[in-house]
Design a protein around this motif. Sequence first.
Motif, PDB file in Angstrom:
ATOM      1  N   SER A 289       0.833  -1.212   0.000  1.00  0.00           N
ATOM      2  CA  SER A 289       0.000   0.000   0.000  1.00  0.00           C
ATOM      3  C   SER A 289       0.861   1.253   0.000  1.00  0.00           C
ATOM      4  CB  SER A 289      -0.917   0.020   1.223  1.00  0.00           C
ATOM      5  OG  SER A 289      -1.812  -1.050   1.191  1.00  0.00           O
ATOM      6  N   GLN A 290       1.961   1.225   0.744  1.00  0.00           N
ATOM      7  CA  GLN A 290       2.856   2.377   0.791  1.00  0.00           C
ATOM      8  C   GLN A 290       3.467   2.638  -0.584  1.00  0.00           C
ATOM      9  OE1 GLN A 290       3.323   4.475   3.616  1.00  0.00           O
ATOM     10  NE2 GLN A 290       4.090   5.724   1.934  1.00  0.00           N
ATOM     11  N   SER A 291       3.804   1.585  -1.313  1.00  0.00           N
ATOM     12  CA  SER A 291       4.337   1.747  -2.670  1.00  0.00           C
ATOM     13  C   SER A 291       3.318   2.427  -3.575  1.00  0.00           C
ATOM     14  CB  SER A 291       4.723   0.392  -3.268  1.00  0.00           C
ATOM     15  OG  SER A 291       5.784  -0.167  -2.561  1.00  0.00           O
ATOM     16  N   TYR A 292       2.069   1.997  -3.465  1.00  0.00           N
ATOM     17  CA  TYR A 292       1.014   2.620  -4.272  1.00  0.00           C
ATOM     18  C   TYR A 292       0.779   4.068  -3.857  1.00  0.00           C
ATOM     19  CZ  TYR A 292      -0.447  -1.233  -7.190  1.00  0.00           C
ATOM     20  OH  TYR A 292      -0.478  -2.200  -8.146  1.00  0.00           O
ATOM     21  N   ALA A 293       0.798   4.332  -2.560  1.00  0.00           N
ATOM     22  CA  ALA A 293       0.622   5.705  -2.077  1.00  0.00           C
ATOM     23  C   ALA A 293       1.758   6.592  -2.582  1.00  0.00           C
ATOM     24  CB  ALA A 293       0.558   5.736  -0.548  1.00  0.00           C
ATOM     25  N   ASP A 294       2.987   6.086  -2.543  1.00  0.00           N
ATOM     26  CA  ASP A 294       4.140   6.849  -3.042  1.00  0.00           C
ATOM     27  C   ASP A 294       4.011   7.131  -4.535  1.00  0.00           C
ATOM     28  OD1 ASP A 294       5.243   6.845  -0.493  1.00  0.00           O
ATOM     29  OD2 ASP A 294       6.591   5.155  -0.906  1.00  0.00           O
ATOM     30  N   SER A 295       3.585   6.130  -5.290  1.00  0.00           N
ATOM     31  CA  SER A 295       3.392   6.303  -6.733  1.00  0.00           C
ATOM     32  C   SER A 295       2.286   7.311  -7.016  1.00  0.00           C
ATOM     33  CB  SER A 295       3.057   4.969  -7.400  1.00  0.00           C
ATOM     34  OG  SER A 295       4.114   4.062  -7.250  1.00  0.00           O
ATOM     35  N   LEU A 296       1.215   7.215  -6.278  1.00  0.00           N
ATOM     36  CA  LEU A 296       0.103   8.150  -6.441  1.00  0.00           C
ATOM     37  C   LEU A 296       0.556   9.576  -6.156  1.00  0.00           C
ATOM     38  CD1 LEU A 296      -2.923   8.393  -7.068  1.00  0.00           C
ATOM     39  CD2 LEU A 296      -3.387   7.902  -4.670  1.00  0.00           C
ATOM     40  N   TYR A 297       1.379   9.742  -5.150  1.00  0.00           N
ATOM     41  CA  TYR A 297       1.934  11.056  -4.795  1.00  0.00           C
ATOM     42  C   TYR A 297       2.808  11.597  -5.926  1.00  0.00           C
ATOM     43  CZ  TYR A 297       4.877  14.467  -2.353  1.00  0.00           C
ATOM     44  OH  TYR A 297       5.560  15.601  -1.987  1.00  0.00           O
ATOM     45  N   LYS A 298       3.668  10.744  -6.482  1.00  0.00           N
ATOM     46  CA  LYS A 298       4.568  11.179  -7.556  1.00  0.00           C
ATOM     47  C   LYS A 298       3.808  11.588  -8.812  1.00  0.00           C
ATOM     48  CE  LYS A 298       8.462   8.419  -5.996  1.00  0.00           C
ATOM     49  NZ  LYS A 298       9.179   7.167  -6.142  1.00  0.00           N
ATOM     50  N   VAL A 299       2.782  10.837  -9.153  1.00  0.00           N
ATOM     51  CA  VAL A 299       2.042  11.104 -10.380  1.00  0.00           C
ATOM     52  C   VAL A 299       1.046  12.259 -10.213  1.00  0.00           C
ATOM     53  CG1 VAL A 299       0.428  10.117 -12.064  1.00  0.00           C
ATOM     54  CG2 VAL A 299       2.317   8.744 -11.194  1.00  0.00           C
ATOM     55  N   SER A 300       0.371  12.321  -9.071  1.00  0.00           N
ATOM     56  CA  SER A 300      -0.675  13.337  -8.875  1.00  0.00           C
ATOM     57  C   SER A 300      -0.130  14.637  -8.301  1.00  0.00           C
ATOM     58  CB  SER A 300      -1.768  12.807  -7.940  1.00  0.00           C
ATOM     59  OG  SER A 300      -1.275  12.719  -6.613  1.00  0.00           O
ATOM     60  N   GLY A 301       0.994  14.562  -7.593  1.00  0.00           N
ATOM     61  CA  GLY A 301       1.523  15.748  -6.930  1.00  0.00           C
ATOM     62  C   GLY A 301       0.786  16.090  -5.643  1.00  0.00           C
ATOM     63  N   MET A 302      -0.077  15.199  -5.197  1.00  0.00           N
ATOM     64  CA  MET A 302      -0.869  15.429  -3.993  1.00  0.00           C
ATOM     65  C   MET A 302      -0.507  14.367  -2.946  1.00  0.00           C
ATOM     66  SD  MET A 302      -3.460  17.674  -5.373  1.00  0.00           S
ATOM     67  CE  MET A 302      -4.142  17.901  -3.828  1.00  0.00           C
ATOM     68  N   HIS A 303      -0.607  14.754  -1.679  1.00  0.00           N
ATOM     69  CA  HIS A 303      -0.394  13.779  -0.614  1.00  0.00           C
ATOM     70  C   HIS A 303      -1.462  12.701  -0.729  1.00  0.00           C
ATOM     71  CE1 HIS A 303       2.717  15.928   1.559  1.00  0.00           C
ATOM     72  NE2 HIS A 303       2.061  17.035   1.272  1.00  0.00           N
ATOM     73  N   SER A 304      -1.071  11.473  -0.428  1.00  0.00           N
ATOM     74  CA  SER A 304      -2.038  10.383  -0.508  1.00  0.00           C
ATOM     75  C   SER A 304      -1.991   9.568   0.768  1.00  0.00           C
ATOM     76  CB  SER A 304      -1.749   9.492  -1.723  1.00  0.00           C
ATOM     77  OG  SER A 304      -0.463   8.934  -1.635  1.00  0.00           O
ATOM     78  N   VAL A 305      -3.099   8.907   1.026  1.00  0.00           N
ATOM     79  CA  VAL A 305      -3.229   8.110   2.244  1.00  0.00           C
ATOM     80  C   VAL A 305      -4.059   6.868   1.934  1.00  0.00           C
ATOM     81  CG1 VAL A 305      -5.231   9.432   3.038  1.00  0.00           C
ATOM     82  CG2 VAL A 305      -3.870   8.204   4.700  1.00  0.00           C
ATOM     83  N   VAL A 306      -3.679   5.748   2.545  1.00  0.00           N
ATOM     84  CA  VAL A 306      -4.438   4.500   2.426  1.00  0.00           C
ATOM     85  C   VAL A 306      -4.899   4.126   3.824  1.00  0.00           C
ATOM     86  CG1 VAL A 306      -4.390   2.077   1.726  1.00  0.00           C
ATOM     87  CG2 VAL A 306      -3.051   3.763   0.439  1.00  0.00           C
ATOM     88  N   PHE A 307      -6.178   3.818   3.944  1.00  0.00           N
ATOM     89  CA  PHE A 307      -6.787   3.415   5.211  1.00  0.00           C
ATOM     90  C   PHE A 307      -7.221   1.962   5.118  1.00  0.00           C
ATOM     91  CE2 PHE A 307      -7.770   7.897   4.626  1.00  0.00           C
ATOM     92  CZ  PHE A 307      -7.525   8.457   5.876  1.00  0.00           C
ATOM     93  N   ASP A 308      -7.240   1.273   6.262  1.00  0.00           N
ATOM     94  CA  ASP A 308      -7.976   0.015   6.322  1.00  0.00           C
ATOM     95  C   ASP A 308      -9.376   0.412   6.796  1.00  0.00           C
ATOM     96  OD1 ASP A 308      -7.714   0.374   9.090  1.00  0.00           O
ATOM     97  OD2 ASP A 308      -6.529  -1.432   9.413  1.00  0.00           O
ATOM     98  N   SER A 309     -10.074  -0.430   7.521  1.00  0.00           N
ATOM     99  CA  SER A 309     -11.439  -0.082   7.917  1.00  0.00           C
ATOM    100  C   SER A 309     -11.509   1.101   8.878  1.00  0.00           C
ATOM    101  CB  SER A 309     -12.143  -1.286   8.537  1.00  0.00           C
ATOM    102  OG  SER A 309     -11.455  -1.689   9.705  1.00  0.00           O
ATOM    103  N   ASP A 310     -10.431   1.367   9.629  1.00  0.00           N
ATOM    104  CA  ASP A 310     -10.510   2.483  10.574  1.00  0.00           C
ATOM    105  C   ASP A 310      -9.177   3.133  10.941  1.00  0.00           C
ATOM    106  OD1 ASP A 310      -9.464   0.470  12.118  1.00  0.00           O
ATOM    107  OD2 ASP A 310     -10.992   0.533  13.665  1.00  0.00           O
TER     108      ASP A 310
END
Length: 179
Positions: free
Chosen positions: A59-80
């Motif tokens: 999930s952290q890899s995807y969040a990092d990739s999302l940040y690099k491509v979108s230029g926005m901070h990203s976060v992944v949550f589980d149920s809570d």
Amino acid sequence: MRATGVVRRIDDLGRIVIPKEIRRTMRMREGDPLEIFTGASGEIIFKKYSIMAELSEFSQSYADSLYKVSGMHSVVFDSDRVTAYTGQGKKDIIGSAASKEIEDILSARTSYFRQYATEKTVIPFQHSEMCVIGAVPVIASGDGVGVVALLGNENETITDAQKKLLVLTGTFLANHIEI
């Protein structure tokens, strides 16, 4: 391990009732999966199970990739809880409780996209200086297992490209879980 002072008996079907106060404190809901551990001294430990937490590196890899491509901070949550985060204070934020709005996005299984700067601000977790500009639930095998979100300031809105990136990331995470 902390004693609660609560004693329960096992019924004839092998069930134990977890008191409402403990369920509320631990943010447990009906249907939540629990992992069971045993200790050498006879302890039985129940822990909330989260497939997203199990995949935190992924999930952290995807969040990092999302940040690099979108230029926005990203976060992944589980149920809570926060399982992956890009941005300052990462170590303090991972493990933070998700906001009620994030939990609602997951339980409703609907995406949230901030179209106008005048819309209500959705906070991702307590003490956040940023707000959610887009959030997509991660649905694996029919179950809501998490949320992927992009964060911005209170004046920012989401673009079509960012929406597509969020949906793509949520889909990739869900597909990886289903494998």
